[in-house]
Enzyme design. Structure first.
Site, PDB file in Angstrom:
ATOM      1  N   ASP A 154      -4.785   6.370  -3.835  1.00  0.00           N
ATOM      2  CA  ASP A 154      -4.699   7.459  -4.802  1.00  0.00           C
ATOM      3  C   ASP A 154      -6.074   8.015  -5.200  1.00  0.00           C
ATOM      4  O   ASP A 154      -6.418   8.032  -6.374  1.00  0.00           O
ATOM      5  CB  ASP A 154      -3.937   6.926  -6.034  1.00  0.00           C
ATOM      6  CG  ASP A 154      -3.665   8.003  -7.070  1.00  0.00           C
ATOM      7  OD1 ASP A 154      -3.459   9.169  -6.676  1.00  0.00           O
ATOM      8  OD2 ASP A 154      -3.669   7.677  -8.274  1.00  0.00           O
ATOM      9  N   GLU A 393      -4.076  -3.652  -4.414  1.00  0.00           N
ATOM     10  CA  GLU A 393      -2.679  -3.303  -4.190  1.00  0.00           C
ATOM     11  C   GLU A 393      -2.252  -3.305  -2.730  1.00  0.00           C
ATOM     12  O   GLU A 393      -1.818  -2.275  -2.201  1.00  0.00           O
ATOM     13  CB  GLU A 393      -2.359  -1.963  -4.853  1.00  0.00           C
ATOM     14  CG  GLU A 393      -2.562  -2.005  -6.351  1.00  0.00           C
ATOM     15  CD  GLU A 393      -1.748  -0.970  -7.111  1.00  0.00           C
ATOM     16  OE1 GLU A 393      -1.255  -0.022  -6.499  1.00  0.00           O
ATOM     17  OE2 GLU A 393      -1.613  -1.131  -8.336  1.00  0.00           O
ATOM     18  N   TYR A 444       1.953  -0.699 -15.202  1.00  0.00           N
ATOM     19  CA  TYR A 444       2.148   0.625 -15.806  1.00  0.00           C
ATOM     20  C   TYR A 444       3.505   0.744 -16.501  1.00  0.00           C
ATOM     21  O   TYR A 444       4.089   1.820 -16.528  1.00  0.00           O
ATOM     22  CB  TYR A 444       2.004   1.708 -14.721  1.00  0.00           C
ATOM     23  CG  TYR A 444       0.578   1.851 -14.226  1.00  0.00           C
ATOM     24  CD1 TYR A 444      -0.313   2.703 -14.859  1.00  0.00           C
ATOM     25  CD2 TYR A 444       0.123   1.110 -13.137  1.00  0.00           C
ATOM     26  CE1 TYR A 444      -1.618   2.832 -14.422  1.00  0.00           C
ATOM     27  CE2 TYR A 444      -1.189   1.226 -12.693  1.00  0.00           C
ATOM     28  CZ  TYR A 444      -2.058   2.092 -13.335  1.00  0.00           C
ATOM     29  OH  TYR A 444      -3.346   2.211 -12.910  1.00  0.00           O
ATOM     30  N   GLU A 480      -5.646  -2.838 -14.358  1.00  0.00           N
ATOM     31  CA  GLU A 480      -5.308  -1.414 -14.512  1.00  0.00           C
ATOM     32  C   GLU A 480      -4.128  -1.284 -15.457  1.00  0.00           C
ATOM     33  O   GLU A 480      -3.149  -2.022 -15.335  1.00  0.00           O
ATOM     34  CB  GLU A 480      -4.872  -0.783 -13.183  1.00  0.00           C
ATOM     35  CG  GLU A 480      -5.972  -0.543 -12.204  1.00  0.00           C
ATOM     36  CD  GLU A 480      -5.488   0.188 -10.947  1.00  0.00           C
ATOM     37  OE1 GLU A 480      -4.460   0.904 -11.020  1.00  0.00           O
ATOM     38  OE2 GLU A 480      -6.138   0.025  -9.903  1.00  0.00           O
TER      39      GLU A 480
END
Ligand code: GCB
Length: 568
Positions: A154, A393, A444, A480
Site C-alpha cells: 500500500d 504482513e 484496524y 500499526e
C-alpha cells in the site's frame, strides 16, 4: 562495507545533481545501444523518483535511462575507486564508458562497483538503465488487485535513482569494514571493535575513542587478532533522553605510519528481551511513535535532507521516541540522525506483501536472505537500531514459518545482539512468533472492520492481545493502528474520516495498550498521509491515515498526541 567518507586517506564525491534522462517507452534502448550514449535526453534531478517529475511518466515504471559524466580528481592514482548507489528502484543495469559494470536487483539498499581499472582520468560516461516494473517474482511483488499500478502493498512504487550516487576512493589495502558491539558492566561501557581489512598491508591497528572529557586508545598487532577492546569507565550511555555519542577513530598502521583511517559515532547501549519486557540499558522501555514512509511531493522517495530534519522535528513535537522503517530500509542519513537525536528504530527489510506461491518461494527466499544480510551489514553500528523486522504482513501460509526461520537464522548469524521481529496482519497466526523475540501486530478494528464502532473494535483488540500473550508470553508491539482522516473534515460525534474519529480511535487504542503490561510499544499508522496506487479506497491516490498531512501539517490527532506524550 563502511559508508564512504572523506579524511586524510579517503575521498568521496557526491554525483547528485542534474543528470540526462530518457524514458524508454518502447523498451528499445537495449537494442538501439543507448548504453553508448543517450540522445534526445532531458535533465532530471538525481536523487528523485521520476514519477513525481514528468507528467507522462507518472504511472510508467520503466525502463528509463540516466546518464552523467565525471572526471577523476587528482591524487587518486594509487587508490581503489568505487561507484556506490544508495538506492535504485528496482532493477539497475550500469555501464561505464560503454562497458557493462553490472546489474542489481532491489530498491532501498546500497550497491557498489569497483571501477579502479575501468575509469579514465577525464570524461567518464556513466549510464544507468532502471526498470521498476512490478512482477510477482520481485520483492516486494506485484499484486492481483484492482489497484493501478498493481502493487501487493500500500504505497506508490516510485522508480528511479532515489538516493545519492557516490564516487569514492580508499587506500588499496585499507579498512574494509568495522563492526562495533557494546555491552555494559556496572558503570563501565565495553566497546568491542571488529576490524576487517583489505589485503595484507599493515601490521597494527589503533582505535581511539573520545568524548565527554575522555580519550581512550588501544593498539593491537594484526598478526594476533582483529578485535580491539576499549573500556569506558563511568560511560555516558546512549538513550532517547541522552543520545550520547562517542567518536571512534580506527587507524591502520604500516611500520608505525598511519595509511588508512575511518571514523564513526558510537553509542554505548544494550538492548534485550526479558520475559515480556524490552530493556534498554537494563531498564524497560516503551516505544511511542508512528510508522512512516519515505514520501513527499515532487521528490517521491528521493532523498531530501530538509525532509529528514523536518520529520524528526515533528516526531519530537508530538513527543515520539520511536518509529519503524515501514516497509523498507530508509536512507543512511535518516539512521545517522536517529543516533544523534535519540530515536529507537525498528529496522525493516523491503519484504512487504510476500505470498509464498510455490513457483516463486525459492527465489523470494534468496532475495529476502540477501536483503536482511545487506540491511544488517549497512545498519549494524547504529545504536538507534534496536530491532530487525524481517517483513511486513506476509500472507497466510504454512510455508511462512520455514521461510522466516531461514531469514531469522541468516540475521542471527550476523547479529547476535538485537531482537528480531516480523509484522503480522489481522487474522494471520504467525507460527514464526514461536522463535522470534518480539511480536509486532497491525490491527484496524474500528476501521476496516467494526467500522464506525470504536468501542467494539477496542473490545476485540483487547481480547485478541490477551490471547496472543497467553500463547507466546513475549513483548508485544502494536506496530500499526489508525484511521483514514481527511484534514479539515469534522463531525460533532466522531464519525469515520473526520479528525474527531481519528483522535477518538487513537485515544481508545492507547488506553487498551496501556492496560497490558506485556505491550512495549504503540506505533500509529501513519506519521503522514502518503501516496499510494490509485484505488477505490484511496481518495486522491493517498492513504490518509497520517496524523500529519502529506505536506506535514498537524491534524487534531497530532495535537492530541503532543499533549499526551509530552506528559508520559
Ligand atoms: C497495513 C499495511 C500498511 C497499509 C495499512 C493501511 O496493515 O501494513 O502498509 O498502508 O495497513 O492503511 O491499510
Amino acid at each position: 562495507m563502511v559508508y564512504p567518507q572523506r579524511n586524510k586517506h579517503r575521498q568521496c564525491i557526491d554525483l547528485s545533481g542534474f543528470w540526462d534522462f530518457r524514458f524508454d517507452f518502447k523498451n528499445e534502448g537495449l537494442t538501439e545501444n543507448w548504453e553508448k550514449g543517450l540522445v534526445g535526453s532531458r535533465p532530471i534531478a538525481v536523487p528523485a523518483s521520476w514519477n513525481e517529475i514528468f507528467a507522462e511518466g507518472r504511472d510508467f515504471l520503466g525502463p528509463a535511462w540516466y546518464q552523467t559524466e565525471f572526471n577523476i580528481p587528482w591524487g587518486w592514482e594509487n587508490q581503489k575507486i568505487f561507484l556506490r548507489f544508495g538506492s535504485i528502484n528496482y532493477l539497475s543495469d550500469v555501464w561505464l564508458n560503454g562497458e557493462k559494470l553490472g546489474e542489481h536487483e532491489g530498491g532501498h539498499l546500497p550497491f557498489k562497483f569497483d571501477i579502479t581499472e575501468r575509469c579514465k582520468v577525464e570524461k567518464n560516461k556513466l549510464i544507468v538503465r532502471v526498470d521498476g516494473n512490478l512482477l510477482k517474482e520481485h520483492v516486494p511483488p506485484s499484486g492481483r488487485t484492482m489497484n493501478y499500478p498493481d502493487t501487493n502493498f500500500d504505497f506508490y512504487p516510485y522508480c528511479g535513482i532515489q538516493r545519492p550516487v557516490l564516487l569514492y576512493a580508499i587506500p588499496k589495502e585499507g579498512i574494509n569494514d568495522i563492526t562495533v558491539i557494546t555491552t555494559i558492566e556496572g558503570t563501565t561501557g565495553l566497546v568491542k571493535v571488529l576490524l576487517e581489512k583489505n589485503g595484507v598491508k599493515g601490521k597494527e591497528a589503533n582505535a581511539i575513542l573520545t568524548g565527554y572529557g575522555i580519550q581512550i586508545e588501544s593498539r593491537i598487532s594484526l598478526d594476533a587478532t582483529t578485535e580491539i577492546f576499549l573500556n569506558v569507565e563511568n560511560a555516558k550511555l546512549w538513550s532517547p533522553e541522552y543520545p550520547n555519542l562517542y567518536d571512534l577513530k580506527v587507524e591502520l598502521l604500516d611500520n608505525g605510519i598511519v595509511f588508512d583511517e575511518y571514523s564513526l559515532s558510537v553509542g554505548i547501549r544494550t538492548i534485550e528481551v526479558k520475559g515480556t519486557q524490552l530493556l534498554l540499558n537494563g531498564k524497560p522501555i516503551f516505544l511511542k511513535g508512528c510508522a512512516k514512509h519515505e514520501d513527499f511531493p515532487v521528490v517521491g522517495k528521493g532523498y531530501l535532507p530538509a525532509l529528514i530534519t523536518k520529520d524528526y522535528d515533528l516526531l519530537r513535537w508530538i513527543g515520539a521516541n520511536s518509529f519503524r522503517t515501514s516497509h523498507y530500509p530508509y536512507s543512511e542519513q535518516m539512521m545517522d540522525m536517529a543516533d544523534r537525536l535519540g530515536f529507537l528504530i525498528i529496522d525493516e527489510t523491503p519484504a512487504v506483501g510476500l505470498t509464498f506461491s510455490k513457483d516463486i518461494i525459492d527465489r523470494h527466499l534468496d532475495l529476502c536472505q540477501r536483503y536482511i544480510k545487506e540491511l544488517i551489514e549497512r545498519d549494524k553500528n547504529h545504536p538507534s537500531v534496536i530491532m530487525w523486522s524481517l517483513a511486513n504482513e506476509p500472507s497466510r501460509s504454512i510455508a511462512a514459518k520455514d521461510f522466516f526461520r531461514a531469514m531469522y537464522d541468516t540475521a542471527r548469524n550476523i547479529d547476535s545482539t538485537r531482537p528480531i521481529t516480523l509484522v503480522s496482519m489481522v487474522g494471520a497466526s504467525e507460527r514464526a512468533f514461536e522463535f522470534l523475540e518480539v511480536i509486532c501486530l497491525n490491527r484496524y478494528y474500528g476501521w476496516y472492520t467494526q467500522s464506525g464502532q470504536i468501542d467494539e473494535g477496542c473490545k476485540l483488540l483487547s481480547n485478541e492481545l490477551d490471547k496472543i500473550n497467553s500463547k507466546y508470553k513475549k513483548p508485544l508491539i502494536l506496530s500499526e493502528f489508525g484511521t483514514d482522516t481527511l484534514a479539515g473534515c469534522h463531525s460533532e460525534q466522531p464519525e469515520m474520516w473526520s479528525e474527531e474519529y481519528q483522535v477518538e480511535f487513537i485515544k481508545n487504542y492507547l488506553e487498551v495498550l496501556k492496560s497490558k503490561d506485556y505491550v512495549v510499544g504503540a506505533h500509529i499508522w501513519n506519521m503522514c498521509d502518503f501516496k499510494t496506487s490509485q484505488s477505490i479506497i484511496r481518495a486522491k491516490g493517498l492513504n490518509h491515515k497520517g496524523v500529519f498531512t502529506r505536506d506535514r501539517k498537524p491534524k487534531m490527532a497530532a495535537h492530541f498526541l503532543r499533549k499526551l506524550w509530552h506528559k508520559t
